[in-house]
Design an enzyme around this catalytic site. Structure first.
Site, PDB file in Angstrom:
ATOM      1  CE1 TYR A 141      25.388 -15.276  44.110  1.00  0.00           C
ATOM      2  CE2 TYR A 141      26.513 -16.906  45.453  1.00  0.00           C
ATOM      3  CZ  TYR A 141      25.354 -16.420  44.884  1.00  0.00           C
ATOM      4  OH  TYR A 141      24.168 -17.061  45.093  1.00  0.00           O
ATOM      5  CE  LYS A 188      17.984 -23.322  32.218  1.00  0.00           C
ATOM      6  NZ  LYS A 188      16.816 -24.188  32.332  1.00  0.00           N
ATOM      7  CG  ASP A 220      15.629 -26.243  34.671  1.00  0.00           C
ATOM      8  OD1 ASP A 220      16.671 -26.922  34.583  1.00  0.00           O
ATOM      9  OD2 ASP A 220      14.989 -25.864  33.680  1.00  0.00           O
ATOM     10  CG  ASP A 244      24.155 -19.513  47.865  1.00  0.00           C
ATOM     11  OD1 ASP A 244      23.961 -20.038  48.977  1.00  0.00           O
ATOM     12  OD2 ASP A 244      24.090 -18.281  47.668  1.00  0.00           O
ATOM     13  CG  ASP A 248      20.301 -22.301  51.867  1.00  0.00           C
ATOM     14  OD1 ASP A 248      21.427 -22.638  52.297  1.00  0.00           O
ATOM     15  OD2 ASP A 248      19.727 -21.250  52.189  1.00  0.00           O
TER      16      ASP A 248
END
Ligand code: NAD
Length: 353
Positions: A141, A188, A220, A244, A248
């Protein structure tokens, strides 16, 4: 103790839920013999309307000498123009960056009485009590980005340095030491170089926290485990983008967005505390907002900025007792049933303390 708390309530239901949270903090001060002062600052859409900036300098100056910041939410249809030069959420990014709030802590707990508001089977939700820690000021980001040529290609860059990973991992290890001593690091590493640096750094830091059992889970796979065995996790740590998305996803476990608190910390005790939800313009001003996320954020403020663990636990226990007593705000009440208002719910928590 004496503490200065700056309240930036923002837009929509922001003021309603921060009022509930400050009333709870005031009760804690009276009961435990502390002196908390509350000073209001502007942020978000209301700040744009009054000053032209989503985070005016006066708010930053006010917050600079404070022990902690309590935030409501920002945004709403009035300012929902992605092309506008000044937008409410700029206030959030600016305040996080200004105070170098690199660690975002989100505890997620389930309440048996609210199981019907989640799409998961009740047995999966039993004993879920996790603390998610998301790196907040680095990664993709904030990395180098570009749209190239006529806009046919574009790139964003995921970049982390060892010190950036080490400081958020240290927050996670310390949190795990105070809990069930288990840390799950999400990456990852089978594909991304930045994830391999992340993993190496987290492993190295484990030497400083030998009591904490460390495990690595690929992002994943983590999206599945979050829904299939959430109770098996204690503290979790992830980079900005994975955190992030996963936080959620984790919010589904609690039954309502209105239930979830967060803390954003830098290296010291100064922190920013806010519910996870947004400004909920659809219910603003109707007494329908669930103030639990804001009240539990106040508990985190007591714990992390003021080091008042007993007081933090008292607030959390009062929320548990309020829910167990059957008091429910509109979002956690079956359609058509009676519910209590934001202030009535806050009053029940205050009496519980
Ligand atoms: P939202 O979180 O405001 O609302 C989503 C849904 O959840 C709505 O139906 C709302 O009524 C409900 N809800 C949220 N909080 C609740 C609470 N405490 N009690 C009861 N119900 C609650 O998300 P949105 O609708 O996508 O966004 C609305 C505005 O908020 C937008 O302008 C968005 O940019 C902004 N926003 C701000 C933040 C923040 O300030 N941190 C976060 C997310 C969204």
């Amino acid at each position: 103790m004496k503490a200065r708390i700056v309240v930036v309530s923002g837009d929509g239901i922001g003021p309603e839920v921060t009022d509930a949270a400050t009333a709870v903090l005031q009760k804690v001060a009276t009961k435990y013999g502390h002196e908390f002062s509350f000073e209001d600052g502007l942020i978000g859409g209301i700040a744009i309307d009054k000053t032209g900036s989503a985070l005016p300098d006066e708010t930053i100056t006010l917050a600079e000498g404070a022990d902690a910041i309590l935030l409501g939410a920002v945004g709403g249809p009035k300012w929902d123009n992605p092309a506008a030069a000044v937008r409410p959420e700029q206030g959030l990014l600016k305040i996080r960056k200004h105070f170098d709030l690199f660690a975002n802590l989100r505890p997620v707990k389930t309440y048996p009485a609210l199981a019907q508001y989640t799409p998961l089977r009740p047995e999966i939700l039993e004993n879920v009590d996790m603390l998610f820690i998301r790196e907040l000021t680095g990664g993709i980001y904030f990395g180098h980005r570009q749209e190239q040529g006529d806009g046919d290609t574009a790139f964003d860059t995921e970049q982390y340095s060892v010190p950036e990973v080490a400081r958020v991992a240290a927050v996670a290890y310390r949190a795990a030491e105070g809990r069930r001593k288990k840390l799950t690091s999400i990456d990852k590493a089978n594909v991304l170089a930045s994830s391999r640096l992340w993993r190496r750094t987290v492993v190295r830091l484990n030497e400083d926290y030998p009591e904490v059992a460390l495990e690595h889970v690929l992002v994943d796979a983590m999206t599945m485990y979050m829904m299939t065995r959430p109770a098996s996790f204690d503290v979790l740590v992830a980079n900005n983008i994975f955190g992030d998305i996963l936080t959620d996803e984790a919010s589904v476990l609690a039954g309502s967005l209105g239930m979830l608190p967060s803390a954003s910390l830098s290296g010291g005790t100064m922190g920013l505390y806010e519910p996870v939800h947004g400004s909920a313009p659809d219910i603003a001003g109707q007494g329908k907002a669930n103030p639990t996320g804001a009240i539990l954020s106040a508990a985190l403020l007591l714990r992390y900025s003021l080091q008042l663990e007993e007081e933090a636990k008292a607030v959390e226990a009062a929320v548990d007792a309020t829910l167990a007593s059957g008091a429910r705000t509109a979002d956690i009440t079956p359609r058509g049933s009676a519910y209590v208002s934001t202030t009535e719910y806050a009053q029940a928590v205050i009496e519980g303390i």
